[in-house]
Design an enzyme around this catalytic site. Structure first.
Site, short mmCIF file in Angstrom:
data_model
loop_
_atom_site.label_atom_id
_atom_site.label_comp_id
_atom_site.label_asym_id
_atom_site.label_seq_id
_atom_site.Cartn_x
_atom_site.Cartn_y
_atom_site.Cartn_z
N HIS A 48 -5.70 31.76 67.19
CA HIS A 48 -4.99 30.48 67.10
C HIS A 48 -4.29 30.28 68.43
O HIS A 48 -3.61 31.17 68.93
CB HIS A 48 -3.99 30.49 65.95
CG HIS A 48 -3.53 29.11 65.58
ND1 HIS A 48 -2.75 28.36 66.42
CD2 HIS A 48 -3.77 28.34 64.51
CE1 HIS A 48 -2.52 27.18 65.86
NE2 HIS A 48 -3.14 27.15 64.69
N HIS A 55 -6.17 35.05 64.38
CA HIS A 55 -5.80 34.16 63.28
C HIS A 55 -6.79 34.18 62.12
O HIS A 55 -6.39 34.20 60.96
CB HIS A 55 -5.70 32.75 63.85
CG HIS A 55 -5.30 31.69 62.88
ND1 HIS A 55 -4.10 31.72 62.20
CD2 HIS A 55 -5.93 30.56 62.47
CE1 HIS A 55 -4.00 30.65 61.43
NE2 HIS A 55 -5.11 29.94 61.56
C1 SIN Z 1 -2.70 25.42 61.53
O1 SIN Z 1 -1.89 24.85 60.81
O2 SIN Z 1 -2.80 25.25 62.73
C2 SIN Z 1 -3.63 26.41 60.87
C3 SIN Z 1 -4.65 25.70 60.12
C4 SIN Z 1 -5.91 26.50 60.07
O3 SIN Z 1 -5.97 27.60 60.58
O4 SIN Z 1 -6.89 25.98 59.52
#
Ligand code: SIN
Length: 537
Positions: free
Chosen positions: A241, A348
């Site tokens: 992420h 992530h």
């Molecule tokens: C986020 O809120 O950025 C995470 C959403 C996701 O990983 O799909």
């Protein structure tokens, strides 16, 4: 002693709970969860759940966005199936009492957010606490259901496989009979037998030093499935992420991509926006591109982080749309309405996992996998943001439909005698440092050498080191009485080894897998899954 149940669900996130609520219309359900019920990745999800929910959007657009993000590796029929079933599953969540945020100007409509790679607004959310709303809503329903038992502090050690329990299969296919389960209260291990076993243990983020994932994310489902002979695909596609809060006291706090969806810009220490240099979509490019761009910027400047700036938006809007992020940042002394937020990428989401068909079935009979544990074909080489919660509910539904069709046969299955978990000559572990040292080494190795940008040399070096660690950990696993920490270490060691093995196999760069020795995509040789199966070359 043996426990029996019709359905054994391992994990208590959105997919496990959704499936359990449906399966309870057929038979008894036992959900085991290794900590407390809410200790799930679902509970931490901020952004939301993507589906076609407005007139300005279409199935085709959502399909195209998903395929583009997956970089040539999605299974198009799975993408179509998930996208087309999305709206019905969201309606179902709403009927189950989940409350999504509505559009202030048009209260009959859901307020739809936007995230990287989406060409339309399609992310249903509950402010910035979507996962918490879903998790608590489904847990409430589960608690009201007399056919569902939830066992907290119960950790699956390994799957119970017919041939290994000395039982013959009637056909060639291996059969799952349930799992060996450890009760954290006294570390006793009991076979739980089930007609259907479901793996939905979440992701593998704890394999890396820095992650947005909760502590439970040690890849237990994938590790157990691999040891049992299931086919495991695409583990090289680890999604980082782009924006995890960078603060010495913050542990794994995510700044949702929805913040960029509402206009936040990534800037360097001098306030210069940099994303347009890397992609014409700028800050709303897909995650693989954004995380790699941040990595490049940080390496070039030597800075410890970059910044996410939404301070040009009205303070009231920010506080209302992102109350949790606003409050949390403020608790660390950062007022996001007035100043940029320091951020770094962190591990992530695992796009690979236990390979399943469109009904969530694995290659082992009566064993299903869904949620982050599975590789269904939806995400390909890079998951489109907010496609995971929708995948979870769609596949929970598919699996239920399959079980409903199979129920006349499934319901006749009886529970054979199975041998207990063997503790043989195992002793009590006295030195916890045996566990913590290996745990720390694995996570640092993976962070330093198997991150956003990889090289064959570094991957090969990590492989050699991991081989030694894995054999050491295996020895502990057999020599000592099992504890939750030892079981998790055993799992993350295997998962790290499998990620590196998959990364070495894929000799190209695609989606989230970027390796400097093969910087181009090679459709001719690599437009396919990397599949690992124990005992198979
Ligand atoms: C986020 O809120 O950025 C995470 C959403 C996701 O990983 O799909």
């Amino acid at each position: 002693m043996t426990c029996t149940t019709d359905f054994l669900v391992i994990g208590s996130g959105i997919s496990g709970l959704s499936f359990a609520l449906k399966a309870a219309t057929l038979g008894s359900v036992t959900i085991i969860t290794k900590k407390a019920k809410v200790d799930t990745a679902t509970n931490l999800a901020q952004g939301g759940i993507a589906a076609v929910l407005s007139e300005n959007d279409s199935f085709d657009l959502h399909i195209q966005d998903t395929l583009r993000s997956g970089d040539g590796l999605c299974d198009e029929k799975v993408v179509r199936m998930v996208v087309e079933n999305g709206p019905a599953r969201i309606d179902e969540l709403i009927r189950q009492g989940i409350s999504f945020t509505h559009d202030e100007n048009n209260p009959a409509q859901l307020d739809l957010g936007r995230e990287g790679g989406h060409s339309a607004r399609r992310v249903a959310h509950a402010q910035d606490l979507t996962g918490r709303e879903i998790e608590h809503g489904l847990l409430k329903k589960v608690a009201e259901n007399p056919d569902i038992t939830v066992l907290e502090n119960h950790l699956a050690v390994d799957l119970l496989i017919a041939s290994r329990a000395g039982l013959k299969s009637t056909d060639e296919q291996e059969r799952c009979l349930g799992a060996f389960v450890l009760d954290r209260e006294d570390n006793s291990i009991t076979p739980y037998q089930a007609k259907v076993t479901v793996l939905c243990t979440g992701g593998v983020g704890k394999v890396y030093l820095y992650t947005t994932n909760p502590d439970i994310a040690t890849g237990d489902g994938v590790a157990m499935a691999y040891r049992a002979g299931a086919r495991i695909a695409n583990l090289e596609f680890v999604q980082f992420h782009p924006t995890c809060l960078y603060h010495s006291k913050a542990k794994n706090f995510l700044i949702s991509e929805a913040v960029r969806g509402e206009g936040a810009r990534l800037v360097d220490e001098r306030g210069r926006a940099f994303m347009k240099k890397y992609d014409p979509r700028g800050d709303l490019a897909t995650r693989d591109t954004v995380a790699r761009a941040i990595d490049t910027e940080m390496k070039a400047s030597g800075d410890d982080c970059v910044f996410l700036d939404i301070s040009h938006k009205p303070a009231d809007f920010i506080k209302k749309r992102f109350p949790n992020i606003y409050r949390t940042c403020l608790s660390y002394g950062i007022d996001m309405t007035r100043e940029p937020i320091p951020v770094v990428p962190a591990a992530h989401y695992m796009c690979g996992g236990v390979l399943t068909d469109t009904m969530g079935r694995t290659n082992i009979k009566h064993l299903y996998a869904f949620g982050e544990t599975a590789c269904t074909g939806l995400h390909g080489g890079n998951r489109l943001a907010s496609n995971s919660l929708i995948e979870a509910v769609v596949f929970a539904h598919q699996a239920f439909e399959q079980c409903r069709r199979d129920w006349p046969e499934l319901s006749r299955i009886s529970y054979p005698d199975v041998p207990p978990w063997s503790t043989a000559k195992a002793e009590k572990i006295e030195e916890c440092v045996l566990i913590s040292h290996n745990w720390d080494q694995i996570r640092r190795l993976m962070w330093n050498y198997v991150g956003i940008v990889r090289s064959v040399k570094r991957l090969t070096m990590v492989k050699q080191r991991l081989d030694l660690i894995v054999s050491d950990v295996r020895q502990h696993f057999h020599d000592f009485l099992l504890t939750p920490d030892l079981i998790e270490l055993h799992n993350i060691a295997l998962i790290a080894q499998l990620i590196v093995q998959s990364a070495l196999l894929r000799q190209e760069s695609r989606g989230l897998h970027y390796v400097i020795d093969f910087p181009e995509k090679d459709d001719l040789n690599w437009k396919k899954n990397t599949v690992l199966q124990i005992g198979k070359p």
